[in-house]
Motif scaffolding. Structure first.
Motif, mmCIF file in Angstrom:
data_model
loop_
_atom_site.group_PDB
_atom_site.id
_atom_site.type_symbol
_atom_site.label_atom_id
_atom_site.label_comp_id
_atom_site.label_asym_id
_atom_site.label_seq_id
_atom_site.Cartn_x
_atom_site.Cartn_y
_atom_site.Cartn_z
ATOM 1 N N TYR A 1 0.829 -1.159 0.118
ATOM 2 C CA TYR A 1 0.251 -0.019 -0.060
ATOM 3 C C TYR A 1 0.865 1.338 0.090
ATOM 4 C CZ TYR A 1 -2.655 3.653 2.382
ATOM 5 O OH TYR A 1 -3.117 5.204 2.511
ATOM 6 N N ILE A 2 0.605 2.277 -1.068
ATOM 7 C CA ILE A 2 1.453 3.360 -1.244
ATOM 8 C C ILE A 2 0.939 4.368 -0.318
ATOM 9 C CG2 ILE A 2 2.931 4.857 -2.623
ATOM 10 C CD1 ILE A 2 3.594 1.880 -3.142
ATOM 11 N N LEU A 3 1.580 4.956 0.480
ATOM 12 C CA LEU A 3 0.996 6.233 1.254
ATOM 13 C C LEU A 3 1.900 7.428 1.022
ATOM 14 C CD1 LEU A 3 -0.950 7.189 3.503
ATOM 15 C CD2 LEU A 3 0.723 6.487 5.194
ATOM 16 N N GLN A 4 1.444 8.330 0.571
ATOM 17 C CA GLN A 4 2.255 9.386 0.349
ATOM 18 C C GLN A 4 2.372 10.380 1.603
ATOM 19 O OE1 GLN A 4 0.506 11.374 -3.197
ATOM 20 N NE2 GLN A 4 2.479 11.669 -3.988
ATOM 21 N N VAL A 5 3.635 10.687 2.227
ATOM 22 C CA VAL A 5 3.530 11.383 3.424
ATOM 23 C C VAL A 5 4.424 12.664 3.120
ATOM 24 C CG1 VAL A 5 3.534 9.466 5.001
ATOM 25 C CG2 VAL A 5 5.781 10.090 4.086
ATOM 26 N N THR A 6 4.787 12.534 2.032
ATOM 27 C CA THR A 6 5.394 14.018 1.256
ATOM 28 C C THR A 6 5.039 13.948 0.127
ATOM 29 O OG1 THR A 6 7.600 13.190 0.568
ATOM 30 C CG2 THR A 6 7.518 13.777 2.791
ATOM 31 N N TYR A 7 5.209 15.384 -0.615
ATOM 32 C CA TYR A 7 5.040 15.442 -1.964
ATOM 33 C C TYR A 7 6.374 15.894 -2.621
ATOM 34 C CZ TYR A 7 0.305 15.601 -1.070
ATOM 35 O OH TYR A 7 -1.001 15.433 -0.653
ATOM 36 N N ASP B 1 -6.224 9.115 5.334
ATOM 37 C CA ASP B 1 -5.819 8.127 4.345
ATOM 38 C C ASP B 1 -5.527 6.774 5.286
ATOM 39 O OD1 ASP B 1 -6.170 9.875 2.313
ATOM 40 O OD2 ASP B 1 -4.343 9.565 1.177
ATOM 41 N N ILE B 2 -4.871 6.820 6.083
ATOM 42 C CA ILE B 2 -4.437 5.537 6.701
ATOM 43 C C ILE B 2 -5.983 5.035 7.298
ATOM 44 C CG2 ILE B 2 -3.598 4.372 8.874
ATOM 45 C CD1 ILE B 2 -1.147 6.667 8.440
ATOM 46 N N ALA B 3 -6.729 5.598 7.823
ATOM 47 C CA ALA B 3 -7.777 5.275 8.382
ATOM 48 C C ALA B 3 -8.750 4.538 7.104
ATOM 49 C CB ALA B 3 -8.694 6.202 9.117
ATOM 50 N N LEU C 1 -10.650 -0.303 3.989
ATOM 51 C CA LEU C 1 -10.705 -1.223 2.761
ATOM 52 C C LEU C 1 -9.840 -2.062 2.845
ATOM 53 C CD1 LEU C 1 -10.323 1.808 0.340
ATOM 54 C CD2 LEU C 1 -12.268 -0.052 0.170
ATOM 55 N N MET C 2 -8.560 -2.368 3.394
ATOM 56 C CA MET C 2 -7.506 -3.365 3.123
ATOM 57 C C MET C 2 -6.931 -3.765 4.386
ATOM 58 S SD MET C 2 -5.605 -1.615 0.054
ATOM 59 C CE MET C 2 -4.570 -0.219 1.013
ATOM 60 N N PRO C 3 -7.888 -4.136 5.339
ATOM 61 C CA PRO C 3 -7.115 -4.452 6.822
ATOM 62 C C PRO C 3 -6.017 -5.436 6.680
ATOM 63 C CG PRO C 3 -9.426 -5.340 6.204
ATOM 64 C CD PRO C 3 -9.214 -4.445 5.320
ATOM 65 N N LEU C 4 -5.835 -6.345 5.696
ATOM 66 C CA LEU C 4 -5.123 -7.323 5.893
ATOM 67 C C LEU C 4 -3.750 -6.831 5.388
ATOM 68 C CD1 LEU C 4 -7.121 -10.314 5.071
ATOM 69 C CD2 LEU C 4 -6.892 -9.494 7.237
ATOM 70 N N LEU D 1 -0.184 3.533 11.419
ATOM 71 C CA LEU D 1 -0.259 2.173 10.374
ATOM 72 C C LEU D 1 -0.503 1.040 11.412
ATOM 73 C CD1 LEU D 1 2.521 3.302 7.822
ATOM 74 C CD2 LEU D 1 0.163 3.152 7.496
ATOM 75 N N ARG D 2 0.329 0.810 12.418
ATOM 76 C CA ARG D 2 0.089 -0.187 13.276
ATOM 77 C C ARG D 2 -1.180 -0.514 13.760
ATOM 78 N NH1 ARG D 2 5.264 -1.367 16.498
ATOM 79 N NH2 ARG D 2 3.946 -1.170 18.260
ATOM 80 N N ASP D 3 -1.786 0.453 14.281
ATOM 81 C CA ASP D 3 -3.109 0.554 14.541
ATOM 82 C C ASP D 3 -4.144 0.257 13.610
ATOM 83 O OD1 ASP D 3 -2.654 1.216 17.105
ATOM 84 O OD2 ASP D 3 -2.948 3.491 16.727
ATOM 85 N N ALA D 4 -4.286 0.767 12.267
ATOM 86 C CA ALA D 4 -4.877 0.446 10.962
ATOM 87 C C ALA D 4 -4.675 -1.159 10.497
ATOM 88 C CB ALA D 4 -4.788 1.461 10.044
ATOM 89 N N PHE D 5 -3.578 -1.362 10.654
ATOM 90 C CA PHE D 5 -3.243 -2.578 10.037
ATOM 91 C C PHE D 5 -2.453 -3.670 10.929
ATOM 92 C CE2 PHE D 5 -2.531 0.638 6.687
ATOM 93 C CZ PHE D 5 -3.509 0.281 5.944
#
Ligand code: SF4
Length: 289
Positions: free
Chosen positions: A17-23, A52-54, A59-62, A88-92
């Motif tokens: 899962y790609i998460l943008q944390v900077t641009y 976004d993480i939430a 959508l993709m809890p696994l 991230l640890r909480d969400a996944f």
């Protein structure tokens, strides 16, 4: 999950899962790099990252792997990254690791305690573009760090519990500096002892400063045969043990995979075959960035 601009990730993060944390990239000056030209670097607002993480968690809890984009997201302050990793640890619940791109200074400017804390929170792997071990080449292409800073960064990251993946860029020294670039890059990598090592092959992209130099005749890319000889010399000179080596990036003519130094002779034979039988190589039209 929202994205802005061009988003890239290493081949080994294809399923993450790609998460943008900077641009963008905080350096954004390398003469060969087209990726973030025209993008003003900025840290993405934390509230947006959290949203976004939430959403991804629902959508993709696994999800097991996450890649933190963009260019050198490890330049963010350690405290900010720690908060993101905790979310991230909480969400996944099954998260195994997060990966991130870094410049050498992003590691060197953090304390060992900060790096250890990030590793403990799930930052598992850092990808660094050494590009070349030749400082003259690094200066010419305006990389952020010299080879010594890069060696220090990789060693420090490893000592703090992070896995490291180092990238070298074939062709970056042009025709004349090709073999020196291969030898000095191998020397730097041998001191770094990364867990993973990959070689990409330079593609000179219109609009970059390097392209303008090429147009003026100030830079000449080695031909296909010379690039393979450069790769051969690099592998011949690398002194690492248990390092996973790959050339699976789409820019390469010859996809290779092996463990260095164990598989050195086999890799050299594959390259020799590629040099002798160019029909086995990836055709030009199938190469990409
Ligand atoms: S540091 Fe990396 S992303 Fe930034 S300009 Fe250089 S090559 Fe491109």
């Amino acid at each position: 999950m929202r994205y802005r601009g061009l988003v890239i990730r290493p081949p080994s993060e294809a399923d993450s899962y790609i998460l943008q944390v900077t641009y963008g990239c905080s350096h954004n000056a390398c003469t060969f790099c087209p990726t973030y030209k025209g993008t003003r670097f900025q840290a993405r607002p934390l509230e947006e990252v959290r949203e976004d993480i939430a959403a991804a968690g629902r959508l993709m809890p696994l999800t097991r792997r996450v890649f933190l984009a963009d260019g050198n997201a490890l330049c963010l302050p350690a405290g900010r990254l720690a908060r993101i990793l905790s979310w991230l640890r909480d969400a996944f619940p099954r998260l195994e690791r997060a990966g991130i791109y870094a410049n050498g200074r992003d590691i060197n400017e953090k304390t060992r305690d900060e790096l250890r804390q990030l590793a403990a929170l799930g930052l598992g792997i850092v990808y660094l573009g050494l590009e070349s071990g030749d400082d003259e080449v690094l200066r010419r292409v305006r990389k952020a760090d010299g080879s010594e800073e890069m060696v220090q960064a990789v060693v420090k990251a490893r000592e703090c519990g992070l896995r490291t993946s180092v990238i070298v860029l074939l062709g970056l020294a042009g025709k004349e500096g090709s073999l020196r670039h291969a030898r000095l890059s191998a020397e730097a990598v041998s001191r770094m002892k990364p867990d993973y090592l990959s070689a990409l092959t330079l593609m000179v992209v219109p609009g970059t400063p390097l392209y303008a130099q090429q147009e003026k005749g100030d830079f000449t890319l080695p031909d296909q045969r010379e690039l393979l000889q450069e790769l051969r010399e690099f592998i011949r000179c690398c002194r690492v043990e248990g390092c996973v080596f790959r050339t699976n990036h789409a820019s390469n003519y010859l996809p290779l995979k092996g463990i260095l130094s164990r598989d050195r002779e086999r890799l050299l034979r594959c390259i020799d075959e590629g040099i002798q039988r160019p029909q086995v190589l990836r055709p030009e039209y199938m190469r990409g960035l």
